[in-house]
Design a protein around this motif. Structure first.
Motif, PDB file in Angstrom:
ATOM      1  N   TRP A 441       0.783  -1.227   0.000  1.00  0.00           N
ATOM      2  CA  TRP A 441       0.000   0.000   0.000  1.00  0.00           C
ATOM      3  C   TRP A 441       0.822   1.288   0.000  1.00  0.00           C
ATOM      4  CZ3 TRP A 441      -5.141  -0.046   3.265  1.00  0.00           C
ATOM      5  CH2 TRP A 441      -6.084  -0.841   2.598  1.00  0.00           C
ATOM      6  N   ALA A 442       2.144   1.209  -0.002  1.00  0.00           N
ATOM      7  CA  ALA A 442       2.949   2.431   0.070  1.00  0.00           C
ATOM      8  C   ALA A 442       2.612   3.395  -1.069  1.00  0.00           C
ATOM      9  CB  ALA A 442       4.439   2.079   0.051  1.00  0.00           C
ATOM     10  N   GLY A 443       2.427   2.867  -2.275  1.00  0.00           N
ATOM     11  CA  GLY A 443       2.131   3.716  -3.422  1.00  0.00           C
ATOM     12  C   GLY A 443       0.720   4.247  -3.451  1.00  0.00           C
ATOM     13  N   LEU A 444      -0.148   3.737  -2.541  1.00  0.00           N
ATOM     14  CA  LEU A 444      -1.540   4.185  -2.504  1.00  0.00           C
ATOM     15  C   LEU A 444      -1.798   5.187  -1.386  1.00  0.00           C
ATOM     16  CD1 LEU A 444      -3.367   0.766  -3.113  1.00  0.00           C
ATOM     17  CD2 LEU A 444      -2.890   2.570  -4.777  1.00  0.00           C
ATOM     18  N   SER A 445      -0.780   5.557  -0.626  1.00  0.00           N
ATOM     19  CA  SER A 445      -0.984   6.476   0.494  1.00  0.00           C
ATOM     20  C   SER A 445      -1.368   7.867   0.009  1.00  0.00           C
ATOM     21  CB  SER A 445       0.289   6.564   1.344  1.00  0.00           C
ATOM     22  OG  SER A 445       1.283   7.321   0.663  1.00  0.00           O
ATOM     23  N   VAL A 446      -1.944   8.625   0.928  1.00  0.00           N
ATOM     24  CA  VAL A 446      -2.336   9.994   0.586  1.00  0.00           C
ATOM     25  C   VAL A 446      -1.117  10.791   0.144  1.00  0.00           C
ATOM     26  CG1 VAL A 446      -3.278  12.151   1.505  1.00  0.00           C
ATOM     27  CG2 VAL A 446      -4.344   9.957   2.117  1.00  0.00           C
ATOM     28  N   THR A 456      -5.353   8.596  -8.452  1.00  0.00           N
ATOM     29  CA  THR A 456      -6.795   8.529  -8.207  1.00  0.00           C
ATOM     30  C   THR A 456      -7.224   9.634  -7.254  1.00  0.00           C
ATOM     31  OG1 THR A 456      -6.818   6.136  -8.592  1.00  0.00           O
ATOM     32  CG2 THR A 456      -8.656   7.063  -7.334  1.00  0.00           C
ATOM     33  N   LEU A 457      -6.411   9.945  -6.246  1.00  0.00           N
ATOM     34  CA  LEU A 457      -6.740  11.029  -5.327  1.00  0.00           C
ATOM     35  C   LEU A 457      -6.907  12.354  -6.065  1.00  0.00           C
ATOM     36  CD1 LEU A 457      -7.092  12.290  -2.532  1.00  0.00           C
ATOM     37  CD2 LEU A 457      -4.591  12.361  -2.333  1.00  0.00           C
ATOM     38  N   ASN A 458      -5.985  12.671  -6.939  1.00  0.00           N
ATOM     39  CA  ASN A 458      -6.092  13.939  -7.662  1.00  0.00           C
ATOM     40  C   ASN A 458      -7.198  13.922  -8.703  1.00  0.00           C
ATOM     41  OD1 ASN A 458      -4.214  15.772  -6.452  1.00  0.00           O
ATOM     42  ND2 ASN A 458      -2.568  14.442  -7.181  1.00  0.00           N
ATOM     43  N   LEU A 459      -7.557  12.734  -9.211  1.00  0.00           N
ATOM     44  CA  LEU A 459      -8.726  12.646 -10.088  1.00  0.00           C
ATOM     45  C   LEU A 459      -9.988  13.009  -9.310  1.00  0.00           C
ATOM     46  CD1 LEU A 459     -10.049  11.747 -12.811  1.00  0.00           C
ATOM     47  CD2 LEU A 459     -10.275   9.477 -11.765  1.00  0.00           C
TER      48      LEU A 459
END
Length: 538
Positions: A441-446, A456-459
């Motif tokens: 999950w490191a690459g999925l953190s905020v 995806t967060l910035n989308l």
């Protein structure tokens, strides 16, 4: 906060926050109100207009807080009532409204009322608040009927004095008897308690299950459901919510009532949304719909028609705290929830699922009405399916002997920053998170996604910002456009078009003056498969 925007529930982007898994402020491995207060800037920057908090009340945690001991007290795991009041005020300062969960079907077996009932005689007023009955058989050794619990196993537990009590969920969650006037009065007072503290709305858990047929008749639980059902969608429910609506409407700015209503009959569903009952309800048909253009369009049309009949706004939701996260679901061979609300299939194409989830984000945020975002959805989190048995918490998993994977996989604590567990969920040196976080999950953190303009967060940030700025979005009308097979295209107002390509081939963009947002890069003026796009159109 703009206090003049009456009817905000008709168009708002609402974030479902599961307190246990959002952020841990005190280092005990469990999320809490201090953690939420420290991360309100994330929700402000995301662009949501309201937060729905899953239960934060005093609870033994037999069912993740949905077994409530006291609706007027905050569980010490989460904090204090003073902290809750500060959180409500701070959210308002950020322009974010607050919705809290209320559970009317049952309470905890540690609730004062149930303890009083256990100490009272059969037939007493204390037991009339619940469903106590004598058993069947020569010595009452059999349950009063054959009803099964939603969580698996029988829906009845026997007491030492020989009587049985009803619990449609876990044994620690005895069902209330809504024929009792004291039960009705208590819940209306609970609503006032929270409305007086600034809460803007109430989410009603299992809203269609409160009332029961007093005869408690048996039925074939694996066959066609009887009509009327002995405990689902009974007409008596509507009087309950008319009483709640009167409470909500008594405030200078009316408060919102939002129902969890799982019903296949759209007319019966819409009846809960009449002008003097609930303001809105979750759209479970859409949540469970597969990644198929025809099915999604039919679901959208049916939803809009059902809500229009009673003048209520539609809602759109892709995931919540009870179902498999849609990044995983969309990567499976069966992309619907037809096989069960929670399903396990080792065949998952997570890259495909996340691609589809990004396109679905543009679809849902463009549809008319309100949109719900379950925490972690904005990060593109997948379901965590390899939680060890000794770390699992959900009673569904344990009561079914693991046959149902339960809901833990969608409740894993969020990753905020860093390269290993707890990924900033807890402070350094804290206890391990209450559920394990994957090593991937490191690459999925905020923090990681904040730095990546294509994340995806910035989308989600871009979509919600455009949604607020675009006059045609939110509540209103939708008009379908002609489109190739496997493609959904519709306009909102004058000059805005949403197109989602669910086919297996690239499709041409329609005539447009600007591309506003895409879920994936376009290729030579074409929309790739499993991609959504927002356009300014003539």
């Amino acid at each position: 906060m703009n206090q003049s925007s009456t009817g905000w529930w008709r168009h708002a982007a609402i974030y479902q926050l599961y307190p246990r898994s959002f952020a841990d402020g005190n280092g005990d491995g469990t999320g809490d109100l201090a953690g939420v207060r420290s991360r309100l800037d994330h929700l402000r920057d995301l662009g949501v207009e309201a937060i729905w908090f899953s239960p934060w009340y005093l609870t033994p945690m037999a069912d993740a807080g949905y077994d409530v001991t006291d609706f007027r007290a905050i569980d010490p795991r989460f904090g204090t009532l003073d902290e809750a009041e500060k959180l409500i005020a701070e959210a308002h300062e950020h322009g974010i409204r607050v919705i809290v969960d209320v559970v009317p079907n049952h309470v905890s077996n540690e609730h004062r009322w149930f303890r009083e009932a256990l100490g009272a005689a059969p037939g007493s007023a204390e037991r009339e608040r619940f469903w106590f009955r004598d058993g069947r058989g020569a010595d009452g050794e059999l349950p009063p009927n054959g009803w099964e619990s939603v969580f698996g196993g029988p829906a009845w537990t026997r007491l030492p004095d020989g009587q049985w009590y009803l619990h449609l969920f876990a044994p620690e969650q005895p069902d209330l008897n809504w024929r009792d006037a004291g039960v009705r009065a208590e819940y209306e007072d609970v609503l006032r308690f929270w409305f007086d503290r600034g809460v803007d709305g109430i989410r009603v858990d299992s809203a269609a299950m409160c009332s029961k047929d007093p005869e408690l008749p048996d039925f074939d639980q694996h066959g066609a459901l009887p009509v009327p059902h002995p405990y689902v969608d009974r007409d008596e429910n509507h009087a309950i919510y008319r009483g709640w609506r009167a409470v909500a409407d008594s405030y200078p700015e009316p408060r919102a009532l939002i129902g969890e209503v799982w019903l296949a009959d759209t007319d019966r569903f819409a009846a809960y949304l009449r002008a003097d009952e609930l303001h809105t309800a979750f759209n479970f048909d859409f949540l469970g719909c597969g990644w198929d253009a025809d099915a999604l369009r039919a679901c959208v049309d049916a939803t809009l028609a059902a809500h229009a009949a009673v003048g209520a706004p539609s809602t759109w939701v892709l995931s919540n705290h009870d179902v498999t996260r849609h990044v995983t679901r969309y990567g499976r061979p069966d992309t619907s929830t037809a096989g069960g609300i929670r399903q396990f299939n080792p065949v998952v194409d997570e890259e495909l699922g996340r691609r589809r989830a990004r396109a679905a984000a543009l679809l849902t945020t463009a549809l008319p009405g309100a949109v719900y975002i379950y925490q972690g959805e904005e990060l593109g989190l997948p379901e965590v399916e390899d939680i060890p048995a000794d770390r699992r918490d959900d009673p569904i998993y344990h009561r079914t002997g693991g046959a149902d994977p339960g809901r833990d996989g969608c409740r894993v604590p969020l990753p905020w920053h860093g390269t290993e567990e707890p990924y900033g969920f807890s402070p350094d040196g804290a206890d391990r998170p209450w559920l394990p976080q994957p090593s991937s999950w490191a690459g999925l953190s905020v923090a990681a996604q904040d730095r990546d303009p294509d994340s995806t967060l910035n989308l989600y940030r871009a979509a919600l910002a455009l949604r607020r700025a675009e006059p045609a979005l939110g509540d209103g009308e939708l008009s379908w456009r002609d489109a190739p097979d496997g493609v959904l295209a519709f306009t909102r107002g004058a000059g805005f078009t949403c197109l989602v390509n669910l086919s297996g081939r690239p499709v041409d963009l329609p005539p447009h003056t600007a591309v506003l947002l895409t879920s994936q890069p376009l290729a030579d003026g074409q929309v790739p498969p499993d991609t959504g796009v927002w356009l300014r159109t003539p």
